[in-house]
Write an enzyme that holds these catalytic residues in place. Sequence first.
Site, short mmCIF file in Angstrom:
data_model
loop_
_atom_site.label_atom_id
_atom_site.label_comp_id
_atom_site.label_asym_id
_atom_site.label_seq_id
_atom_site.Cartn_x
_atom_site.Cartn_y
_atom_site.Cartn_z
N ASP A 38 91.16 62.01 54.58
CA ASP A 38 92.36 61.46 53.56
C ASP A 38 91.78 60.27 52.33
OD1 ASP A 38 91.49 59.27 55.16
OD2 ASP A 38 93.67 58.77 56.37
N GLU A 39 91.17 60.58 52.49
CA GLU A 39 91.38 59.20 51.59
C GLU A 39 89.68 59.89 50.57
OE1 GLU A 39 89.58 56.03 54.64
OE2 GLU A 39 88.60 55.41 52.61
P1 DGT Z 1 96.77 54.43 58.34
O1 DGT Z 1 95.11 55.28 57.06
O2 DGT Z 1 96.00 53.58 59.31
O3 DGT Z 1 97.74 54.96 58.11
O4 DGT Z 1 96.63 55.66 59.79
P2 DGT Z 1 94.63 56.70 60.05
O5 DGT Z 1 95.69 57.43 60.82
O6 DGT Z 1 95.66 58.03 58.80
O7 DGT Z 1 93.72 56.49 60.11
P3 DGT Z 1 92.63 55.92 59.03
O8 DGT Z 1 92.92 56.64 57.67
O9 DGT Z 1 91.77 55.56 59.89
O10 DGT Z 1 92.11 57.98 59.49
C1 DGT Z 1 92.40 59.21 59.25
C2 DGT Z 1 91.74 59.84 60.55
O11 DGT Z 1 90.35 60.27 61.31
C3 DGT Z 1 93.09 59.73 61.87
O12 DGT Z 1 94.74 60.95 61.25
C4 DGT Z 1 92.76 60.14 62.23
C5 DGT Z 1 91.62 60.67 62.41
N1 DGT Z 1 90.37 59.07 63.23
C6 DGT Z 1 90.80 58.00 62.61
N2 DGT Z 1 89.86 57.11 63.75
C7 DGT Z 1 89.15 57.77 64.04
C8 DGT Z 1 88.80 57.79 66.13
O13 DGT Z 1 88.68 56.73 66.45
N3 DGT Z 1 88.01 58.93 66.21
C9 DGT Z 1 88.61 59.86 65.93
N4 DGT Z 1 87.72 61.34 66.05
N5 DGT Z 1 89.41 60.36 65.22
C10 DGT Z 1 90.12 59.29 63.97
CA CA Z 2 94.72 56.71 55.91
CA CA Z 3 90.50 57.19 56.75
#
Ligand code: DGT
Ligand code: CA
Ligand code: CA
Length: 363
Positions: A110-111
């Site tokens: 996603d980045e």
């Molecule tokens: P954001 O960017 O703060 O709006 O939220 P996300 O969910 O996009 O967070 P990000 O960019 O750190 O991570 C992208 C995706 O990677 C997220 O949707 C789910 C996955 N992900 C993030 N953290 C973890 C983790 O600790 N474990 C696993 N298995 N997947 C994760």
């Molecule tokens: Ca993200």
């Molecule tokens: Ca990310």
Amino acid sequence: MEERAVLHVDFDHFYAQCEEIRQPSLRTLPVCVCIYSDRGGESGAVATANYPARKFGAKSGLPISRAKRLLEGTDARFIPVDFEYYSDVSEKAMAIMEGYADVFEYVGRDEAYLDVTERTGGSLKTAAHLAQQIKNGIRESLRMTCSAGVSRNKLVSKIASGYKKPDGLTVVEAGSEESFLDGLTLRDIPGIGGKTAKRLGAAGMTTVAAVRAADVFDLQRTFGRKTGTYVYNSVRGINEDPVHERPPSVQFSKIVTLKRNTTDPGELAEALQEVCRSLHGTLAERGMRFRLVGIQFVHADLSNRTRSRTLRNHADSLEKLQEVSGQLLDGALRDTVPPVRRLGVKVSDLTKAVGQQAISSYF
Ligand code: DGT
Ligand code: CA
Ligand code: CA
């Protein structure tokens, strides 16, 4: 170094947004996308939570049971992860972004970083317009939001993309890096982890500005030359890492859930041939040739088993795909395997058919 224009783009609550686009009624509800462990029940962890769920404290890494308690009494939804689908969405997102970059660096599902120096003449104002266009493009074709950071380098753009979420666009003008960073905590700077922050704190430096006042030699003495220099530069918003050309890892896969869990070689072979036909359709549509073929079993307890083989040359026929995956299946069935619930085939190490640009030439 010349004045660069660098973008960092990161999708908002990515897995959860992927679920929201295929089921729009989820948008207003708290959503946790969960990785259920194979022990069954509610054991497992939250991979991500959308913003309505985050308001209640749900976030990635929490045990599912804890998230359920936090969201008790709400209309929250708990959805199991579907990595294949998120990869499909990611591939589309990356394809949109790549078109806007002079140099494109895939970081993860996603980045990405985009160097846009050439096409903007190094103007951050033009780069900000470009970032807005990317956001519009993604909203129109995927119905998703992302957040972007624009600055002279990767470090500051990365921090800036996380500065206003969701759906943010933050520009840090050349010369404003220090004042931008002064509004943040040390932990907001990638590379300054808990350990480093703690040591800085022990030496009386608890803010970005305080670390900026430190002598470079003192920092190097405390953290070693490399980290010391990194910290010294980072609090000034200085970073010269180039954006490396790195295309998204390209692979295609198809997986089906069998009518019943089985170990029967005939049933599995038949299902496999069908998966191959479907996957081959996708490849043929895009004019892709493959060199690596893999098969995957998912068992009733959700455990996985994979086998793969790299061919001597790229191939593109259905017969070859079926032949190789059939051999992989035979090989896998020589061991005793538990009943198979889902069966998949993937291909990677791809190249475009003759006359189209070779993807593999990037590697
Ligand atoms: P954001 O960017 O703060 O709006 O939220 P996300 O969910 O996009 O967070 P990000 O960019 O750190 O991570 C992208 C995706 O990677 C997220 O949707 C789910 C996955 N992900 C993030 N953290 C973890 C983790 O600790 N474990 C696993 N298995 N997947 C994760
Ligand atoms: Ca993200
Ligand atoms: Ca990310």
